[in-house]
Design an enzyme around this catalytic site. Structure first.
Site, PDB file in Angstrom:
ATOM      1  N   VAL A  77       0.825  -1.206   0.000  1.00 49.96           N
ATOM      2  CA  VAL A  77       0.000   0.000   0.000  1.00 49.96           C
ATOM      3  C   VAL A  77       0.859   1.257   0.000  1.00 49.96           C
ATOM      4  O   VAL A  77       0.599   2.207  -0.742  1.00 49.96           O
ATOM      5  CB  VAL A  77      -0.954   0.005   1.213  1.00 49.96           C
ATOM      6  N   LYS A 136      -6.496  -0.939  10.630  1.00 46.71           N
ATOM      7  CA  LYS A 136      -7.743  -1.336  11.305  1.00 46.71           C
ATOM      8  C   LYS A 136      -7.501  -1.762  12.743  1.00 46.71           C
ATOM      9  O   LYS A 136      -8.363  -1.548  13.605  1.00 46.71           O
ATOM     10  CB  LYS A 136      -8.432  -2.467  10.527  1.00 46.71           C
ATOM     11  N   GLU A 177     -10.143   6.313   6.306  1.00 50.10           N
ATOM     12  CA  GLU A 177     -11.005   5.673   5.313  1.00 50.10           C
ATOM     13  C   GLU A 177     -10.441   4.343   4.852  1.00 50.10           C
ATOM     14  O   GLU A 177     -11.187   3.389   4.611  1.00 50.10           O
ATOM     15  CB  GLU A 177     -11.192   6.611   4.100  1.00 50.10           C
ATOM     16  N   VAL A 192     -11.047   0.288   6.550  1.00 47.41           N
ATOM     17  CA  VAL A 192     -12.148  -0.669   6.383  1.00 47.41           C
ATOM     18  C   VAL A 192     -12.586  -0.680   4.925  1.00 47.41           C
ATOM     19  O   VAL A 192     -12.895   0.370   4.366  1.00 47.41           O
ATOM     20  CB  VAL A 192     -13.389  -0.284   7.229  1.00 47.41           C
ATOM     21  N   GLU A 202      -2.239 -14.683   4.020  1.00 44.66           N
ATOM     22  CA  GLU A 202      -0.885 -14.708   4.550  1.00 44.66           C
ATOM     23  C   GLU A 202      -0.457 -16.147   4.817  1.00 44.66           C
ATOM     24  O   GLU A 202      -1.278 -17.053   4.888  1.00 44.66           O
ATOM     25  CB  GLU A 202      -0.856 -13.957   5.879  1.00 44.66           C
ATOM     26  N   LYS A 231     -12.602  -4.404  11.896  1.00 45.77           N
ATOM     27  CA  LYS A 231     -13.309  -3.511  10.983  1.00 45.77           C
ATOM     28  C   LYS A 231     -14.745  -3.264  11.447  1.00 45.77           C
ATOM     29  O   LYS A 231     -15.259  -2.144  11.357  1.00 45.77           O
ATOM     30  CB  LYS A 231     -13.281  -4.084   9.566  1.00 45.77           C
TER      31      LYS A 231
END
Lengths: 435, 435
Positions: A15, A106, A130, A133, A191, A206
């Site tokens: 990310v 989260k 934002e 979740v 994972e 979440k």
């Protein structure tokens, strides 16, 4: 305007890299949109040496995220490390000095969100999340702003892509749990240690975040009753379909007369339910409120692009606000100790797969266990056990009863000779509270 | 804080009444949420005498909306009259004096949105319009804020509940167009003059609003190519289903190399398309962008509750901002004369239902018309005409071609003796640009 906003990125994983690429690739467009130049000044990574190309480009690269969080050139901290520590400490450090923070974490927001949000407000800073979740699905913004006129009665969601992918594979292709997990791991959807996903912990984080927003109450992950998907077998999907249901890992938060009902567990939902149509790694969140009725938001729940969409939007919001010289919007008052409904009092319908001995008298004996708790059976199917010839699978669905009564039935079944093993217990959600 | 915000309501129809009820019923909760007391001071209605109970309760009731828009006690104008005039003039009057405005008026926002938004910005006021598209679906907020990091490539939507209701009735129950319209009118889903809905005008207004936001470009309803549903017959739904498609009234806005492609018309979509699952009066909007992939927002597109949810959220946002002493966020720069792709150059696939004479040679003659324009036929079905025994229905689908070429085919068919009448022409959207 014409100023620049210095950004510190904590974490350059999938990310983080997506956010950096977006910020660098779309720099001019974003400057035009928010009124200031966004400059990534520093990044915290695990392995500094591996990022030499970034240092060469002028970025300060460090393996000390706490230092980045307090760096002089950093006005806005973007936390993308995941996990509780040191992320929470870094967020706290940044907020304490009045720096705003954008996070996709989260676990931190679920466990420490209210405290950190209050700290942000006290310091005139902003904490936006934002991306924590549902990836890029605009659910946090919708609950905070667009749906704020409603008294929200419930939130139902498929918010873990790993388990939804596995469930879709088991449902559509008849894969076993193990094969579905291996496939998910192969594709990068799970994972190597899948515990957080398959046991519902990720979804519980979440749901706690969504429920806190929806009900203006400080809900934590410990308030969420959580069951995973490890006991699911491919044949459960076949039986469910024969009964008119799909199985989905559902996260549900509801207001009830007994308090907040907060649960994450695999659930039978009618084939006609919108959630039954959500497949693969897609996420979906359905919000019900007194004015709106119901809205459903559906989209990619994870991944570099989807989460970057949310994180960068949050960055642009903070940047635009700062460029306009505005203070953050004050937070809505929250109930800091909401009443959570005791699980045992919640009314449920149930699907059971039991392994039973293939002999006379079993149905009568098991039936008596149900009857002793006043739990009425809605349907029964007996089929040969797929692996053990002297056993049978008994598929039972019940009418509505309290979760506590069902638990006492399960205890009675365990003590009985007429059940070899409880294969799986799933709750059925018809959309009605009582049956 | 502790101050009050005076609200002037223009229009007390279904939505206006819903907003008034929500504001009065939830007054304390809303005050806590936005930091000020919201007081409806005045309302403009058509028939003052019929509202005497409101005057008795202390509300100023008038049949002069312009006067309410400039009323001293009114800080925020909520325009819920619908239609272009006098709504646009009232909004302009309010903004000119620095009063912020919340509207649900798609016609005004489609036709005059950019000018009014610029006026609001010049006067330090705010114009909010979440309720103008998709009822309570939080699409305006999502495009403005949560999805702002994306380069949006397309918006596809079912945004007219009347036509979607009628289409669902024709599709699911085999109703004729006339019967579906009568049923919709009976249930209050269609007006006695249904033109704006069935001819796609309402959807074109909404698409112009969405496209303007999505592409940061001033798109007006005249830029949208618009075709209605009057020519649909129940058997088109049967034929479409046999070909693997559902029919939906789709509003689509796409970026293409030729410019913006903006169209509203009944469309064949694959049964697997999310839009195929949107039925009845539900609306749905799908946004595709470079980071997010695709998100879909689905919910009630109209009605007192759904639209009130959006309108009151906008009111709370303005009220919260004013209570915090903040100026409105500056608008994103817009392209004021975007390039719109010529319809004739857009690549399309087509479904045709032709009435043809039931005699030898028709297929060859019609085939020649297609061939003359280089339009390749993908499928042909001939069935007896349901009403006229000497005619046949010819159902043709084509491979991809320019819309202009298809139009020339239709012109050729009109000139030919081998077609009695063009029953209907629908475009097919497979999700691919070329076929």
């Amino acid at each position: 305007m014409g100023e620049s906003l210095g950004i510190g990125l904590l974490g350059l994983g999938v990310v983080g890299r997506g956010v950096l690429d977006a910020l660098q690739g779309n720099a001019l467009v974003y400057e035009s949109r928010c009124g200031q130049r966004l400059e990534v000044k520093a990044a915290a990574v695990r392995n500094v040496a591996a990022r030499s190309e970034l240092s060469a480009a002028g970025l300060t690269i460090s393996d000390d995220p706490l230092a980045i969080s307090s760096h002089n050139d950093v006005d806005l901290v973007v936390e993308l490390m995941g996990g509780e520590s040191p992320a929470a400490e870094c967020i706290e450090a940044a907020l304490s000095t009045g720096k705003s923070v954008v996070t996709a974490n989260k676990e931190v927001m679920a466990k420490r969100g209210p405290v950190l949000l209050a700290l942000a407000e006290a310091r005139g800073a902003e904490l936006r999340y934002e991306g924590s979740v549902g990836g890029g699905i605009p659910i946090i913004g919708a609950l905070q702003r667009d749906l704020q006129a409603n008294d929200v009665s419930s939130v139902r969601a498929i918010i873990n892509g790993t388990t939804n992918y596995m469930i879709t594979a088991m449902s559509r292709d008849g894969m076993s749990y193990e094969a579905a997990l291996a496939e998910a791991q192969r594709l990068g959807y799970a994972e190597s240690d899948p515990t957080n996903d398959v046991d519902g912990i990720d979804a519980a984080y979440k749901l706690a975040i969504l429920a806190s927003l929806a009900f203006h109450s400080q809900v934590g992950p410990d308030d969420v009753h959580c069951e995973g998907i490890r006991s699911l077998e491919a044949r459960d999907f076949v039986h469910a379909r024969d009964l008119g249901y799909a199985i989905r890992m559902l996260a549900t938060a509801r207001q009830t007369a007994l308090g907040l009902d907060l649960r994450v567990h695999p659930t039978l939902v009618p084939m006609t339910d919108p959630m039954a149509g959500v497949e693969g790694v897609l996420n979906a969140v359905s919000v019900s409120g007194d004015l709106i009725g119901s809205v459903v938001l559906e989209g990619p729940g994870a991944g570099a692009g989807a989460t970057s969409s949310a994180v960068v939007a949050d960055i642009l919001e903070v940047a635009g606000r700062l460029a306009s010289g505005q203070a953050p919007r004050r937070l809505r008052p929250m109930d800091d100790s909401p009443k959570v409904a005791p699980l045992s009092d919640i009314w449920v319908r149930t699907y059971l797969r039991l392994e039973v001995p293939d002999r006379a008298g079993v149905l009568a004996e098991l039936g008596a266990v149900f009857a002793a708790e006043g739990v009425s059976i809605a349907s029964v199917l007996q089929t040969p056990h797929p692996e053990r010839s002297q056993s049978a699978d008994l598929i039972v669905t019940t009418h509505g009863c309290s979760d506590g009564a069902l638990q006492r039935v399960l205890d009675g079944l365990q003590r009985s000779d007429s059940m070899i093993e409880l294969g799986v217990r799933l709750r059925i959600e018809d959309g009605c509270d009582n049956d």
